[in-house]
Design a protein around this motif. Structure first.
Motif, short mmCIF file in Angstrom:
data_model
loop_
_atom_site.label_atom_id
_atom_site.label_comp_id
_atom_site.label_asym_id
_atom_site.label_seq_id
_atom_site.Cartn_x
_atom_site.Cartn_y
_atom_site.Cartn_z
N ILE A 7 1.37 4.41 2.70
CA ILE A 7 2.05 3.49 1.80
C ILE A 7 3.50 3.29 2.20
O ILE A 7 4.07 4.08 2.94
N ARG A 46 8.84 2.91 -0.63
CA ARG A 46 9.34 2.76 -1.99
C ARG A 46 8.29 3.08 -3.05
O ARG A 46 8.57 3.10 -4.22
N SER A 65 4.20 -3.83 3.43
CA SER A 65 5.01 -4.10 2.24
C SER A 65 4.56 -3.26 1.07
O SER A 65 5.33 -3.01 0.15
N CYS A 66 3.30 -2.82 1.07
CA CYS A 66 2.81 -2.07 -0.07
C CYS A 66 2.03 -0.87 0.43
O CYS A 66 2.51 0.24 0.45
N CYS A 67 0.81 -1.09 0.88
CA CYS A 67 0.08 -0.01 1.54
C CYS A 67 -0.55 -0.58 2.80
O CYS A 67 -0.42 -1.76 3.07
N VAL A 68 -1.20 0.27 3.59
CA VAL A 68 -1.68 -0.18 4.89
C VAL A 68 -2.68 -1.33 4.79
O VAL A 68 -2.96 -1.99 5.78
N ASP A 86 -2.15 -4.09 3.61
CA ASP A 86 -1.48 -5.36 3.88
C ASP A 86 -0.73 -5.34 5.20
O ASP A 86 0.13 -6.19 5.45
N ALA A 87 -1.02 -4.35 6.06
CA ALA A 87 -0.26 -4.22 7.30
C ALA A 87 -0.43 -5.44 8.20
O ALA A 87 -1.53 -5.98 8.32
#
Lengths: 250, 366
Positions: free
Chosen positions: A38, A41, A186-189, A191-192
């Motif tokens: 993740i 943040r 941006s959030c977790c993998v 959305d990589a």
């Protein structure tokens, strides 16, 4: 009476399963591998989850004070073996398969943003990237910087480059070329997406996929897939360890 | 639209209707069958892929990628699920059924509008909202409010509004996302206004819903315990939160596995090659939103990556449809609604957001 349906056993089972999940999350956090999954943040959220899981687990502790409490507390959900197996699946998979950040294997399935793709978005990040000195830019900063220029191949020619990333050999590249990449999360993998630069280096073929390298070199106009874009002509390619934070954050 | 169909009655006259246990068991069997089918399909796909792609090391890399993405989605979603479960437990214990009865509208239109805006009070994302809705149904919440809340809350809540604003700033995407999420959720909620709870909710949820709306015998099932000490009531709330967590975590985990499997097997380029057609781009982004199953609190940042190459209508569809329905949340719906209704809850928002996206692409120049 089936052992599984005894209230005490149910409570113990639920408490242990929740604690196991909490411990699993804690080991990811303590082992420094949480960043494989993740964006940094969200670490605070994971800490919250650990606290929440422990609090809920503690609520299943056996009651000794009064029988009245036992009567008052009742739950309707019965955890069966199948349900337990599913809830434990993340732990099992996490222990069986050693943690590893996304790498070359994931490249084949994802969009690759070879630097120079125009992007109208991200104005703030783009401005920040443009103010950085050339040698301080990481792969994502370069992507932003290129997006500000109508003709990046010409404009950035001759600028020094010093970036870190992992190696990926794309079929469309020449003999002495490789892609050096980072995933942007941006959030977790889930959305990589990859940001990449083409690196020209005589020994490129000797570097395996997924090897982490620091590349120092100079930008020159080049071409990839029929598009004009800057290529890094490497002067030095230094093998490095996996960075503490393998992904970049937008 | 949602017509109540009489339960298939037994040919023997006077025999009782299908017992709850039997239909529940059939449902469970069905779910397991489906899971098994998907699992077998995935294994076959991975192996056939591996044979073409280069044997064992390749296969191992694929599995590793799968596990990393699966754990990524799971670790990202767990905090929100546990938060939603705790809220649900607190509602069960501390919210008075009479209050829901007294203050919330029952007529379909006001109910749908109230439900659409309720996310501003309960800021939950799509993982957290499901246990909360189920608990509210058990407290006798009208169907329309629940459905509109379920679909709208992941977007129409302060946290997501803020994250969308920080990603896109004031503009068509920001305004469009909030307005259309609210509208679509309200429309779908409104359509459920005439439906009967026993035709919509799962039997276990429906039983409590029924008891709550007929308060004569409600004290048997209530977790409200108004006379117990606060400590005990809190413990009861956390007990129920744990039960909710286990119930929902199953769907979350299976859904995350499915999403991770799709991401490992289906190349993104197949979806992204079609970014500019007014209709096809919307469909592609909807499919992507469904497959990615990213949490609504952050999907705006993800959508940003497509803003340059995709039509605005399709980016909007991604941001409106994705939070309402994706692989993991539609599996989680199965814990609240009957199967047939879950199909409605997927297709109605899908069609409405498709309509919205295409309309936007053809008519709006902002």
């Amino acid at each position: 009476m089936n052992m599984l349906s005894r209230p005490r056993f149910q409570n113990a089972l639920k408490a242990l399963a929740l604690l196991a999940l909490a411990v699993f999350l804690y080991t990811r956090l303590a082992g420094g591998v949480l960043f494989f999954y993740i964006n940094q943040r969200f670490v605070a959220y994971t800490i919250f989850a650990i606290v929440g899981l422990v609090m809920v687990a503690l609520s299943y502790r056996p009651t000794s004070r009064q029988d009245k409490a036992d009567d008052a507390l009742h739950s309707h959900y019965r955890l069966g073996w199948a349900g337990l197996a599913i809830v434990m699946a993340p732990i099992a998979l996490g222990l069986l398969v050693p943690p590893q950040p996304l790498g070359a294997a994931a490249m084949q399935n994802r969009e690759i943003n070879v630097a120079s793709q125009t992007r109208s978005a991200l104005p703030a990040a783009v401005r920040a990237a443009a103010q950085k000195g050339a040698a301080e830019r990481n792969l994502l900063d370069w992507l932003h910087a290129f997006s500000t220029s109508p003709n990046p191949a010409q404009e950035f020619a001759g600028q020094p480059v010093d970036v870190i990333g992992f190696v990926y050999h794309d079929e469309r590249l020449g003999e002495n070329e490789m892609l050096v990449n980072r995933f942007v999360v941006s959030c977790c993998v889930a959305d990589a997406s990859a940001v990449s630069m083409i690196v020209r280096w005589p020994d490129a073929a000797s570097l395996p996929n997924d090897a982490w390298v620091q590349v120092k070199g100079v930008l020159q106009p080049g071409e990839f897939n029929g598009r004009a874009l800057p290529i890094v002509v490497a002067q030095e390619v230094i093998p490095t360890a996996l960075p503490n934070q393998p992904y970049l954050y937008p | 639209m949602i017509v109540e169909r009489p339960k298939a009655s037994s040919p023997i006259e006077g025999s009782p209707p299908l017992p709850v246990d039997a239909s529940d068991r059939r449902m469970r069997l069905m779910r397991w069958g489906l899971t098994l089918l998907v699992a077998v399909g995935a294994v076959v796909a991975i192996f056939s892929d591996a044979l073409r792609g280069g044997g064992a090391p390749y296969l191992y890399q694929r599995i590793q990628t799968f596990v990393t993405i699966f754990l990524g989605i799971f670790i990202e979603a767990v905090p929100f699920l546990i938060a939603g479960s705790i809220v649900s437990g607190l509602i069960a214990v501390f919210v008075d059924q009479a209050a829901i009865d007294r203050y919330l509208p029952k007529a379909a239109l006001p109910a749908a509008l109230v439900g659409g805006g309720m996310g501003m009070v309960f800021p939950v994302c799509e993982c957290g909202v499901v246990p909360v809705v189920r608990r509210l149904y058990e407290k006798g919440l009208p169907l329309s409010i629940g459905v509109a809340f379920l679909l709208a809350a992941p977007v129409v809540n302060p946290i997501v509004i803020l994250s969308t604003y920080s990603a896109f700033g004031w503009g068509p995407v920001f305004v469009g996302r909030i307005v259309f999420s609210f509208l679509i959720a309200a429309v779908v909620g409104f359509l459920f206004g005439r439906a009967r709870p026993e035709a919509v909710l799962r039997p276990a949820v429906c039983q409590l819903h029924h008891d709550a709306s007929h308060p004569v015998h409600s004290h048997d099932h209530s977790h409200h315990l108004p006379n117990a000490p606060v400590g005990l009531r809190l413990r009861q709330a956390f007990n129920l939160a744990g039960d909710d967590f286990f119930d929902m975590a199953r769907y979350l985990i299976l859904g995350s596995m499915l999403a991770a499997g799709m991401q490992t097997l289906v190349p993104q380029s197949t979806l992204l090659a079609i970014g500019q057609g007014s209709v096809i781009s919307v469909l592609a982004m909807q499919a992507l939103a469904f497959v990615l199953s990213v949490c609504s609190t952050v999907d705006a940042f993800l959508a940003l990556a497509f803003a340059g190459t995709f039509t605005t209508g399709s980016v909007l569809a991604f941001l409106v449809f994705g939070p309402m329905v994706d692989i993991k949340s539609s599996l989680m719906f199965l814990g609240v609604f009957q199967r047939r209704i879950v199909v409605y809850l997927i297709t109605l928002p899908m069609l409405l957001s498709l309509l919205m996206g295409v309309w936007w692409n053809l008519n709006v120049r902002w």
